[in-house]
Design a protein around this motif. Sequence first.
Motif, PDB file in Angstrom:
ATOM      1  N   MET A  84       0.846  -1.199   0.000  1.00 30.37           N
ATOM      2  CA  MET A  84       0.000   0.000   0.000  1.00 30.37           C
ATOM      3  C   MET A  84       0.876   1.241   0.000  1.00 30.37           C
ATOM      4  O   MET A  84       1.884   1.291   0.691  1.00 30.37           O
ATOM      5  CB  MET A  84      -0.873   0.037   1.263  1.00 30.37           C
ATOM      6  N   GLY A  85       0.466   2.216  -0.769  1.00 24.61           N
ATOM      7  CA  GLY A  85       1.162   3.492  -0.799  1.00 24.61           C
ATOM      8  C   GLY A  85       0.150   4.623  -0.798  1.00 24.61           C
ATOM      9  O   GLY A  85      -1.061   4.404  -0.751  1.00 24.61           O
ATOM     10  N   PHE A  86       0.657   5.838  -0.853  1.00 26.12           N
ATOM     11  CA  PHE A  86      -0.235   6.999  -0.885  1.00 26.12           C
ATOM     12  C   PHE A  86      -1.161   6.953  -2.095  1.00 26.12           C
ATOM     13  O   PHE A  86      -2.301   7.402  -2.022  1.00 26.12           O
ATOM     14  CB  PHE A  86       0.565   8.297  -0.875  1.00 26.12           C
ATOM     15  N   LYS A  87      -0.695   6.396  -3.207  1.00 17.56           N
ATOM     16  CA  LYS A  87      -1.556   6.284  -4.392  1.00 17.56           C
ATOM     17  C   LYS A  87      -2.809   5.469  -4.071  1.00 17.56           C
ATOM     18  O   LYS A  87      -3.919   5.857  -4.440  1.00 17.56           O
ATOM     19  CB  LYS A  87      -0.782   5.642  -5.548  1.00 17.56           C
ATOM     20  N   ASP A  88      -2.635   4.362  -3.360  1.00 22.74           N
ATOM     21  CA  ASP A  88      -3.778   3.526  -2.997  1.00 22.74           C
ATOM     22  C   ASP A  88      -4.757   4.276  -2.096  1.00 22.74           C
ATOM     23  O   ASP A  88      -5.977   4.120  -2.221  1.00 22.74           O
ATOM     24  CB  ASP A  88      -3.300   2.256  -2.292  1.00 22.74           C
ATOM     25  N   LEU A  89      -4.230   5.080  -1.190  1.00 24.69           N
ATOM     26  CA  LEU A  89      -5.089   5.858  -0.298  1.00 24.69           C
ATOM     27  C   LEU A  89      -5.868   6.915  -1.081  1.00 24.69           C
ATOM     28  O   LEU A  89      -7.052   7.140  -0.813  1.00 24.69           O
ATOM     29  CB  LEU A  89      -4.252   6.516   0.800  1.00 24.69           C
ATOM     30  N   LEU A  90      -5.210   7.538  -2.050  1.00 23.49           N
ATOM     31  CA  LEU A  90      -5.914   8.518  -2.886  1.00 23.49           C
ATOM     32  C   LEU A  90      -7.030   7.848  -3.681  1.00 23.49           C
ATOM     33  O   LEU A  90      -8.148   8.376  -3.770  1.00 23.49           O
ATOM     34  CB  LEU A  90      -4.927   9.216  -3.834  1.00 23.49           C
ATOM     35  N   ILE A  91      -6.749   6.688  -4.235  1.00 22.29           N
ATOM     36  CA  ILE A  91      -7.766   5.960  -5.007  1.00 22.29           C
ATOM     37  C   ILE A  91      -8.940   5.583  -4.112  1.00 22.29           C
ATOM     38  O   ILE A  91     -10.107   5.731  -4.500  1.00 22.29           O
ATOM     39  CB  ILE A  91      -7.134   4.730  -5.699  1.00 22.29           C
TER      40      ILE A  91
END
Length: 166
Positions: A84-91
Amino acid sequence: TEGTEPLESIDESLDQIFAGFFYVDKVVKDLKLARPAGIGPECSEEICPEYVETPFARFGKEALLANLAAAKLIFLGAEQEDGMGFKDLLIAEGAEGLANDMTTKLEGAIAAVTAIEGDLAAALNADADQVRNAHAALREFTDDMKGEMVTILSLRVPQEGAGDND
């Protein structure tokens, strides 16, 4: 001992990770790129190659690429499928467009640093625009990081980034 206590919430944990991620903005963009390229206030000349990282070993470009590779891992998540990364949180927050745009901008910054010919000091002396272009490309990513990403994920901007308008 201080600093070894568990964090009280997931939000606090995420803010701590984000504070570390701010290294990309404050150190990589502002110190390692802007300052030697004559963009930062510390340089009163057109260029200041004396500010490049590892001036004698001439590994400044490689250090920048290593920093950006680490940023990419934090943003995209670990290379395993379940990372998990910030990209996943944004999505997850419905900001897939921003997540994809930031991914493209981070890849663009990596490409711009990769395109710098030779070591940083030599590149500054030969064609400083190579380094300035890398700074501009990274700034596109960090502007989104400090702006929309902070708002969407309700992140707390670390003290060293507060009031930073670049």
